[in-house]
Scaffold this motif. Structure first.
Motif, mmCIF file in Angstrom:
data_model
loop_
_atom_site.group_PDB
_atom_site.id
_atom_site.type_symbol
_atom_site.label_atom_id
_atom_site.label_comp_id
_atom_site.label_asym_id
_atom_site.label_seq_id
_atom_site.Cartn_x
_atom_site.Cartn_y
_atom_site.Cartn_z
ATOM 1 N N ASP A 15 0.881 -1.090 0.028
ATOM 2 C CA ASP A 15 0.080 -0.023 0.067
ATOM 3 C C ASP A 15 0.941 1.103 0.064
ATOM 4 O O ASP A 15 1.318 1.533 0.999
ATOM 5 N N PRO A 16 0.978 1.972 -1.190
ATOM 6 C CA PRO A 16 1.952 3.082 -1.257
ATOM 7 C C PRO A 16 1.555 3.973 -0.041
ATOM 8 O O PRO A 16 2.479 4.768 0.440
ATOM 9 N N SER A 17 0.381 4.318 0.063
ATOM 10 C CA SER A 17 0.125 5.366 1.158
ATOM 11 C C SER A 17 0.719 5.140 2.552
ATOM 12 O O SER A 17 1.308 5.734 3.381
ATOM 13 N N GLU A 18 0.446 3.743 2.925
ATOM 14 C CA GLU A 18 1.056 3.163 4.328
ATOM 15 C C GLU A 18 2.521 3.155 4.272
ATOM 16 O O GLU A 18 3.267 3.386 5.323
ATOM 17 N N VAL A 24 8.065 7.910 6.945
ATOM 18 C CA VAL A 24 7.987 9.415 7.485
ATOM 19 C C VAL A 24 8.084 9.013 9.087
ATOM 20 O O VAL A 24 8.922 9.561 9.884
ATOM 21 N N LYS A 25 7.087 8.329 9.520
ATOM 22 C CA LYS A 25 6.918 8.208 11.099
ATOM 23 C C LYS A 25 8.144 7.385 11.794
ATOM 24 O O LYS A 25 8.492 7.875 12.790
ATOM 25 N N LYS A 26 8.361 6.281 11.113
ATOM 26 C CA LYS A 26 9.446 5.323 11.728
ATOM 27 C C LYS A 26 10.838 5.543 11.381
ATOM 28 O O LYS A 26 11.679 5.542 12.228
ATOM 29 N N PHE A 27 10.853 5.989 10.085
ATOM 30 C CA PHE A 27 12.397 6.214 9.604
ATOM 31 C C PHE A 27 12.881 7.601 9.310
ATOM 32 O O PHE A 27 13.961 7.958 8.826
ATOM 33 N N ASN A 28 12.008 8.493 9.469
ATOM 34 C CA ASN A 28 12.297 9.929 9.688
ATOM 35 C C ASN A 28 12.566 10.656 8.094
ATOM 36 O O ASN A 28 13.357 11.320 7.954
ATOM 37 N N ALA A 29 11.950 10.077 7.216
ATOM 38 C CA ALA A 29 12.037 10.281 5.760
ATOM 39 C C ALA A 29 11.657 11.812 5.648
ATOM 40 O O ALA A 29 10.752 12.411 5.914
ATOM 41 N N GLU A 30 12.739 12.624 4.951
ATOM 42 C CA GLU A 30 12.478 13.917 4.860
ATOM 43 C C GLU A 30 11.865 14.488 3.390
ATOM 44 O O GLU A 30 11.023 15.597 3.353
ATOM 45 N N MET A 31 11.496 13.299 2.676
ATOM 46 C CA MET A 31 11.004 13.606 1.353
ATOM 47 C C MET A 31 10.368 12.239 0.743
ATOM 48 O O MET A 31 11.217 11.082 1.063
ATOM 49 N N ILE A 32 9.410 12.037 0.183
ATOM 50 C CA ILE A 32 8.948 10.884 -0.434
ATOM 51 C C ILE A 32 8.972 10.673 -1.878
ATOM 52 O O ILE A 32 8.784 11.453 -2.532
ATOM 53 N N THR A 33 9.685 9.717 -2.591
ATOM 54 C CA THR A 33 9.662 9.500 -3.993
ATOM 55 C C THR A 33 8.460 8.405 -4.542
ATOM 56 O O THR A 33 8.663 7.228 -3.862
ATOM 57 N N LEU A 34 7.624 8.798 -5.305
ATOM 58 C CA LEU A 34 6.612 7.755 -5.644
ATOM 59 C C LEU A 34 6.793 7.704 -7.213
ATOM 60 O O LEU A 34 6.833 8.509 -8.056
ATOM 61 N N HIS A 35 7.143 6.510 -7.601
ATOM 62 C CA HIS A 35 7.411 5.947 -8.730
ATOM 63 C C HIS A 35 6.181 5.302 -9.378
ATOM 64 O O HIS A 35 5.951 4.208 -8.840
ATOM 65 N N GLY A 70 7.352 8.798 -13.057
ATOM 66 C CA GLY A 70 6.827 8.098 -13.960
ATOM 67 C C GLY A 70 7.233 6.815 -13.879
ATOM 68 O O GLY A 70 8.046 6.337 -13.048
ATOM 69 N N SER A 71 7.042 6.107 -14.998
ATOM 70 C CA SER A 71 7.574 4.769 -15.223
ATOM 71 C C SER A 71 8.960 4.861 -16.210
ATOM 72 O O SER A 71 9.315 3.532 -16.232
ATOM 73 N N GLY A 72 9.166 5.752 -16.919
ATOM 74 C CA GLY A 72 10.369 5.821 -17.629
ATOM 75 C C GLY A 72 9.805 5.453 -19.046
ATOM 76 O O GLY A 72 10.594 5.655 -20.075
ATOM 77 N N ASN A 73 8.358 5.458 -19.329
ATOM 78 C CA ASN A 73 8.015 5.326 -20.565
ATOM 79 C C ASN A 73 7.750 6.497 -21.584
ATOM 80 O O ASN A 73 6.949 7.430 -20.606
ATOM 81 N N PRO A 74 8.626 7.158 -22.401
ATOM 82 C CA PRO A 74 8.521 8.390 -22.750
ATOM 83 C C PRO A 74 7.119 8.664 -23.894
ATOM 84 O O PRO A 74 6.880 9.924 -23.913
ATOM 85 N N GLU A 75 6.347 7.818 -24.050
ATOM 86 C CA GLU A 75 4.827 8.177 -24.585
ATOM 87 C C GLU A 75 3.959 8.332 -23.480
ATOM 88 O O GLU A 75 3.116 9.347 -23.731
ATOM 89 N N LYS A 76 3.999 7.787 -22.337
ATOM 90 C CA LYS A 76 3.123 7.860 -21.444
ATOM 91 C C LYS A 76 3.348 8.635 -20.388
ATOM 92 O O LYS A 76 2.266 9.095 -19.568
ATOM 93 N N ASP A 77 4.605 8.914 -19.854
ATOM 94 C CA ASP A 77 5.026 9.645 -18.910
ATOM 95 C C ASP A 77 4.518 11.159 -19.085
ATOM 96 O O ASP A 77 4.222 11.864 -17.866
ATOM 97 N N LEU A 95 8.220 17.118 -10.340
ATOM 98 C CA LEU A 95 7.923 15.998 -11.363
ATOM 99 C C LEU A 95 9.087 15.397 -11.614
ATOM 100 O O LEU A 95 9.893 15.896 -12.334
ATOM 101 N N SER A 96 9.121 14.066 -11.784
ATOM 102 C CA SER A 96 10.224 13.339 -12.476
ATOM 103 C C SER A 96 9.984 12.163 -13.207
ATOM 104 O O SER A 96 9.417 11.386 -12.987
ATOM 105 N N SER A 97 10.583 12.431 -14.169
ATOM 106 C CA SER A 97 11.694 13.100 -14.536
ATOM 107 C C SER A 97 11.306 13.563 -16.391
ATOM 108 O O SER A 97 10.394 12.780 -16.861
ATOM 109 N N VAL A 98 12.136 14.458 -16.767
ATOM 110 C CA VAL A 98 11.977 14.973 -18.048
ATOM 111 C C VAL A 98 13.499 14.689 -18.861
ATOM 112 O O VAL A 98 14.307 14.813 -18.291
ATOM 113 N N ASP A 99 13.248 14.097 -20.113
ATOM 114 C CA ASP A 99 14.473 14.104 -20.746
ATOM 115 C C ASP A 99 14.187 14.609 -22.427
ATOM 116 O O ASP A 99 13.072 14.941 -22.509
#
Length: 266
Positions: A15-18, A24-35, A70-77, A95-99
């Motif tokens: 569960d991504p939200s959990e 954040v709560k247990k490991f003190n993450a300062e930022m979350i990356t969602l792929h 995103g997923s790294g797919n240049p068409e859908k990202d 927003l991650s990422s652009v190339d």
């Protein structure tokens, strides 16, 4: 993920939200990356609408800054990041990422419209990074709304090329090149792609220590090469890098006593 790393997260990993809340709560993450890897047509081809629901859930679950990948797919990202920018209006996400091989103008315009930042991704090529950043700024993206990712190879897997690219960009920025003066992000979790980090081999020592060592040393090398932001996986590696960063850059030494000869035990 290696089984010994999964143990840190238990059932929350499904569960991504959990998972984000635990980080954040247990490991003190300062930022979350969602792929959003599942959106790739070659993986699950998850619809954009469904992916955005996951993004909204994570936004509600934590109060720290979020990187939406995103997923790294240049068409859908481009479509995914454009929609993510819309639903995250007011949150100021990265927003991650652009190339250069995708419709980065579409993402750039969405970032401008909804006031977000962009992560520009170029594999170890400062000249191409300069070109992409200039193009983004010409579209209208503000200089302080861009973060650079020059790709981080793990220890033993090309990190010397990453060192060269990061140092060249950092030095150029310090000399006044505005197209290379942005913060540098390091996807240090790439270190886990090295089999030496996770493969069971008694001659190499316990992998429960070897893996965090591999990731933390990769991060420290990137830090000393000019990186500012680290996307990491293992909690003990993250803690070590945080303490080392405080020792190197902090005005005061951290409150936790740091014994450099046995740091992996922390």
């Amino acid at each position: 993920l290696p089984s010994f790393v999964r143990e840190h997260f238990k059932d929350s990993i499904s569960d991504p939200s959990e998972w984000a809340k635990l980080r954040v709560k247990k490991f003190n993450a300062e930022m979350i990356t969602l792929h959003m890897v599942s959106t790739d047509p070659l993986v699950n081809d998850t619809p954009i609408k469904e992916a955005c629901k996951t993004i909204e859930d994570v936004l509600q679950a934590v109060k720290v800054p979020i990187i939406i990948g995103g997923s790294g797919n240049p068409e859908k990202d481009p479509e995914l990041l454009e929609k993510a920018a819309e639903i995250c209006h007011g949150e100021k996400v990265l927003l991650s990422s652009v190339d250069l091989d995708m419709d980065y103008k579409r993402v750039a315009n969405a970032a401008i419209k909804y006031d977000h930042s962009i992560l520009s991704l170029i594999s170890m090529n400062p000249d191409e990074m300069r070109r992409l950043n200039r193009n983004l700024m010409n579209i209208g993206v503000k200089e302080d709304h861009i973060v650079m990712d020059l790709f981080t190879g793990g220890v033993g897997y090309g990190i010397e090329y990453s060192i060269s690219a990061m140092e060249r960009c950092r030095l150029a920025g310090l000399k006044g090149d505005k197209s290379l003066s942005m913060p540098i992000a390091s996807a240090t979790s790439n270190a886990w792609s090295a089999r030496e980090a996770w493969m069971k081999n008694d001659e190499w020592g316990p992998r429960e220590l070897r893996g965090p060592l591999w990731e933390s040393i990769t991060a420290l090398i990137a830090m000393l090469s000019g990186a500012d932001l680290f996307m990491m996986l293992d909690p003990s590696a993250i803690k070590m890098v945080r303490i080392a960063s405080e020792y190197i850059f902090g005005k005061e030494k951290p409150s936790d006593e740091f014994e450099y000869r046995s740091w992996i035990k922390i």
